[in-house]
Design a protein around this motif. Structure first.
Motif, short mmCIF file in Angstrom:
data_model
loop_
_atom_site.label_atom_id
_atom_site.label_comp_id
_atom_site.label_asym_id
_atom_site.label_seq_id
_atom_site.Cartn_x
_atom_site.Cartn_y
_atom_site.Cartn_z
N VAL A 1 0.84 -1.20 0.00
CA VAL A 1 0.00 0.00 0.00
C VAL A 1 0.88 1.25 0.00
O VAL A 1 0.68 2.18 -0.79
N ALA A 2 1.86 1.28 0.89
CA ALA A 2 2.74 2.44 0.99
C ALA A 2 3.53 2.65 -0.30
O ALA A 2 3.76 3.79 -0.72
N TYR A 3 3.93 1.56 -0.93
CA TYR A 3 4.71 1.66 -2.17
C TYR A 3 3.90 2.31 -3.28
O TYR A 3 4.38 3.23 -3.96
N LEU A 4 2.66 1.85 -3.48
CA LEU A 4 1.84 2.44 -4.54
C LEU A 4 1.48 3.88 -4.20
O LEU A 4 1.50 4.76 -5.07
N CYS A 5 1.18 4.16 -2.93
CA CYS A 5 0.90 5.53 -2.52
C CYS A 5 2.08 6.45 -2.81
O CYS A 5 1.91 7.64 -3.11
N SER A 6 3.29 5.92 -2.71
CA SER A 6 4.49 6.74 -2.89
C SER A 6 4.56 7.38 -4.27
O SER A 6 5.19 8.43 -4.45
N TYR A 7 3.93 6.76 -5.27
CA TYR A 7 3.93 7.34 -6.61
C TYR A 7 3.04 8.58 -6.71
O TYR A 7 3.15 9.35 -7.68
N LEU A 8 2.16 8.79 -5.75
CA LEU A 8 1.14 9.82 -5.87
C LEU A 8 1.48 11.11 -5.13
O LEU A 8 0.66 12.03 -5.08
N PHE A 9 2.66 11.17 -4.53
CA PHE A 9 3.07 12.36 -3.77
C PHE A 9 4.48 12.78 -4.18
O PHE A 9 5.35 11.94 -4.42
N ALA A 10 4.69 14.10 -4.20
CA ALA A 10 6.02 14.62 -4.52
C ALA A 10 6.93 14.62 -3.31
O ALA A 10 8.15 14.45 -3.44
N ASP A 11 6.36 14.79 -2.13
CA ASP A 11 7.15 14.88 -0.90
C ASP A 11 6.89 13.68 0.00
O ASP A 11 5.94 12.92 -0.22
N ARG A 12 7.73 13.50 0.99
CA ARG A 12 7.55 12.41 1.95
C ARG A 12 6.31 12.68 2.81
O ARG A 12 6.17 13.76 3.37
N VAL A 13 5.44 11.68 2.89
CA VAL A 13 4.15 11.85 3.56
C VAL A 13 3.93 10.70 4.53
O VAL A 13 4.21 9.53 4.21
N HIS A 14 3.43 11.01 5.71
CA HIS A 14 3.09 10.01 6.72
C HIS A 14 1.70 9.46 6.39
O HIS A 14 0.71 10.18 6.43
N LEU A 15 1.63 8.17 6.09
CA LEU A 15 0.40 7.56 5.61
C LEU A 15 -0.45 6.95 6.71
O LEU A 15 -1.66 7.17 6.79
N ASN A 16 0.17 6.13 7.56
CA ASN A 16 -0.61 5.34 8.51
C ASN A 16 0.31 4.77 9.58
O ASN A 16 1.52 4.64 9.37
N ASP A 17 -0.26 4.44 10.74
CA ASP A 17 0.47 3.73 11.79
C ASP A 17 -0.28 2.45 12.12
O ASP A 17 -1.50 2.37 11.98
N LEU A 18 0.47 1.43 12.55
CA LEU A 18 -0.13 0.19 13.04
C LEU A 18 0.41 -0.08 14.44
O LEU A 18 1.62 -0.26 14.61
N TYR A 19 -0.49 -0.09 15.41
CA TYR A 19 -0.12 -0.44 16.78
C TYR A 19 -0.38 -1.92 17.01
O TYR A 19 -1.43 -2.44 16.64
N PHE A 20 0.61 -2.61 17.64
CA PHE A 20 0.47 -4.04 17.95
C PHE A 20 0.59 -4.25 19.44
O PHE A 20 1.60 -3.87 20.07
N ARG A 21 -0.43 -4.88 20.00
CA ARG A 21 -0.45 -5.09 21.45
C ARG A 21 0.63 -6.04 21.95
O ARG A 21 1.27 -5.75 22.97
N PRO A 22 0.89 -7.22 21.31
CA PRO A 22 1.84 -8.17 21.90
C PRO A 22 3.21 -7.57 22.18
O PRO A 22 3.82 -7.84 23.21
N ALA A 23 3.72 -6.75 21.25
CA ALA A 23 5.03 -6.12 21.45
C ALA A 23 4.90 -4.71 22.01
O ALA A 23 5.91 -4.06 22.30
N ASP A 24 3.67 -4.21 22.15
CA ASP A 24 3.40 -2.86 22.62
C ASP A 24 4.23 -1.85 21.81
O ASP A 24 4.96 -1.03 22.37
N GLU A 25 4.11 -1.93 20.49
CA GLU A 25 4.88 -1.04 19.64
C GLU A 25 4.06 -0.59 18.45
O GLU A 25 3.07 -1.23 18.07
N THR A 26 4.47 0.53 17.88
CA THR A 26 3.79 1.11 16.73
C THR A 26 4.75 1.14 15.54
O THR A 26 5.91 1.52 15.69
#
Length: 361
Positions: free
Chosen positions: A201-226
């Motif tokens: 998803v991030a790879y295809l989105c990368s073609y649609l922007f000229a600058d670096r853009v923050h797309l999404n975060d995924l939080y995972f409970r088992p490792a308590d990390e994002t």
């Protein structure tokens, strides 16, 4: 989100735990059983019930909901509600319904296999044999990229059936975007895309922007990390300065929903079609015994813009229309905008003719 399974390429960031309870939704429809049914013993039934209680307690992204589920199914078990369930499909369907009466999680489900299930590999590791099969399947599916085409009026069209193939999916995306580079606008069709890997998803989105853009975060409970997902440099030229329309349906699920959600929130695309499936919680398959497995959502998507996600509500289209009509509607909207700008008589006549062809009969 392939259920959104893979996130190996994501960069770890500071943990951002989710709220105690996720969005409320109607109880999801349990998917129909797959494969042959078969009898189960009381011991196999008890093992599956305790296993799902254990896995949800340890891994489900919202602990309070997991605890509520465990109390509910153990109470039902004690009352003997599962005693008359003597086939695998009956138990899997009933447990899924009972668990989702509390979780209301689009991704969660329990499956029965008449054949003995192999041991689960640890983490995201595939055996050499599994990796070889995956590579063959990935190439047969062309990395999930089904069709690329130049439509009348110099409109680009790209149909993506799945985001589940890092590697081959990156190659197919690069080839497709190179072909579409000189089109005047772009239609991306994800009406039959059930999801996949957020890195694609991030790879295809990368073609649609000229600058670096923050797309999404995924939080995972088992490792308590994002894990954060940003656009990044890709081969060829960026597809910027031109409109993008994204076609959706209720079959648009998981990572495909993320694609539409990202672009809509960043005001980079117009969404055309119907409300999407409504599953935003990534996770993993767990083994519940010799014949039962479950997909347990261990994380949740967190948009850097909305601070939430599309779980239970789906992605709402900007232009609502039946999915079978979405491509025609998108073409009409884009061609009408082109027509308003052109002055050359020959080009104007061609656009007008194409618009007449697209009118409903």
């Amino acid at each position: 989100m392939s259920t959104l399974l893979g996130c190996a390429s994501a960069a770890a960031a500071a943990p951002a735990p989710p709220s105690p309870a996720g969005p409320q939704m109607a109880v999801p429809v349990t998917p129909p059983p797959r494969g042959p049914d078969g009898p189960i013993t009381a011991a196999e039934r008890d093992e599956a019930i305790e296993a799902i209680a254990r896995e949800l307690t340890a891994k489900y992204v919202f602990p309070a909901k997991a605890n509520e589920v465990v109390k509910s199914i153990r109470a039902r078990h004690k009352r003997g509600e599962y005693d008359k369930l003597t086939t695998g499909h009956a138990l899997a369907t009933t447990l899924t319904d009972h668990v989702n009466a509390v979780l209301r999680d689009a991704h969660f489900n329990i499956r029965f296999s008449k054949e003995t299930l192999p041991p689960m590999q640890g983490g995201d590791t595939l055996s050499p044999e599994e990796q070889a099969r995956f590579e063959v399947f990935s190439r047969r599916m062309n990395g999930g990229f089904e069709k690329v085409e130049r439509l009348p009026g110099n409109l680009g069209y790209l149909e993506v059936r799945g985001f589940g193939f890092p590697g081959r999916g990156f190659e197919a995306a690069a080839a497709a975007m190179a072909f579409l580079q000189d089109t005047d606008a772009l239609i991306i069709d994800i009406r039959r895309n059930g999801g996949g890997d957020p890195s694609v998803v991030a790879y295809l989105c990368s073609y649609l922007f000229a600058d670096r853009v923050h797309l999404n975060d995924l939080y995972f409970r088992p490792a308590d990390e994002t894990h954060q997902f940003w656009t990044s440099p890709v081969p060829g030229k960026a597809y910027t300065g031109r409109e993008v329309y994204v076609l959706t349906s209720k079959q648009t699920g998981s990572a495909a929903e993320e694609f539409a959600y990202n672009l809509q929130n960043l005001r980079r695309a117009t969404i055309v079609g119907e409300v999407t499936w409504g599953g935003a919680n990534p996770g993993e398959m767990v083994r519940l015994g010799a014949h039962f497995s479950a997909f347990v959502p261990t994380g949740r998507a967190i948009s850097p813009i909305t601070k939430t996600n599309w779980e239970g509500v789906g992605v709402q289209p900007d232009i609502a229309t039946p999915p079978d009509d979405a491509l025609r509607v998108a073409q009409v909207k884009l061609l009408e905008k082109q027509l308003a700008k052109v002055t050359e008589p020959e080009l104007k006549a061609g656009l007008e003719a194409r618009l007449r062809e697209l009118q409903p009969q």
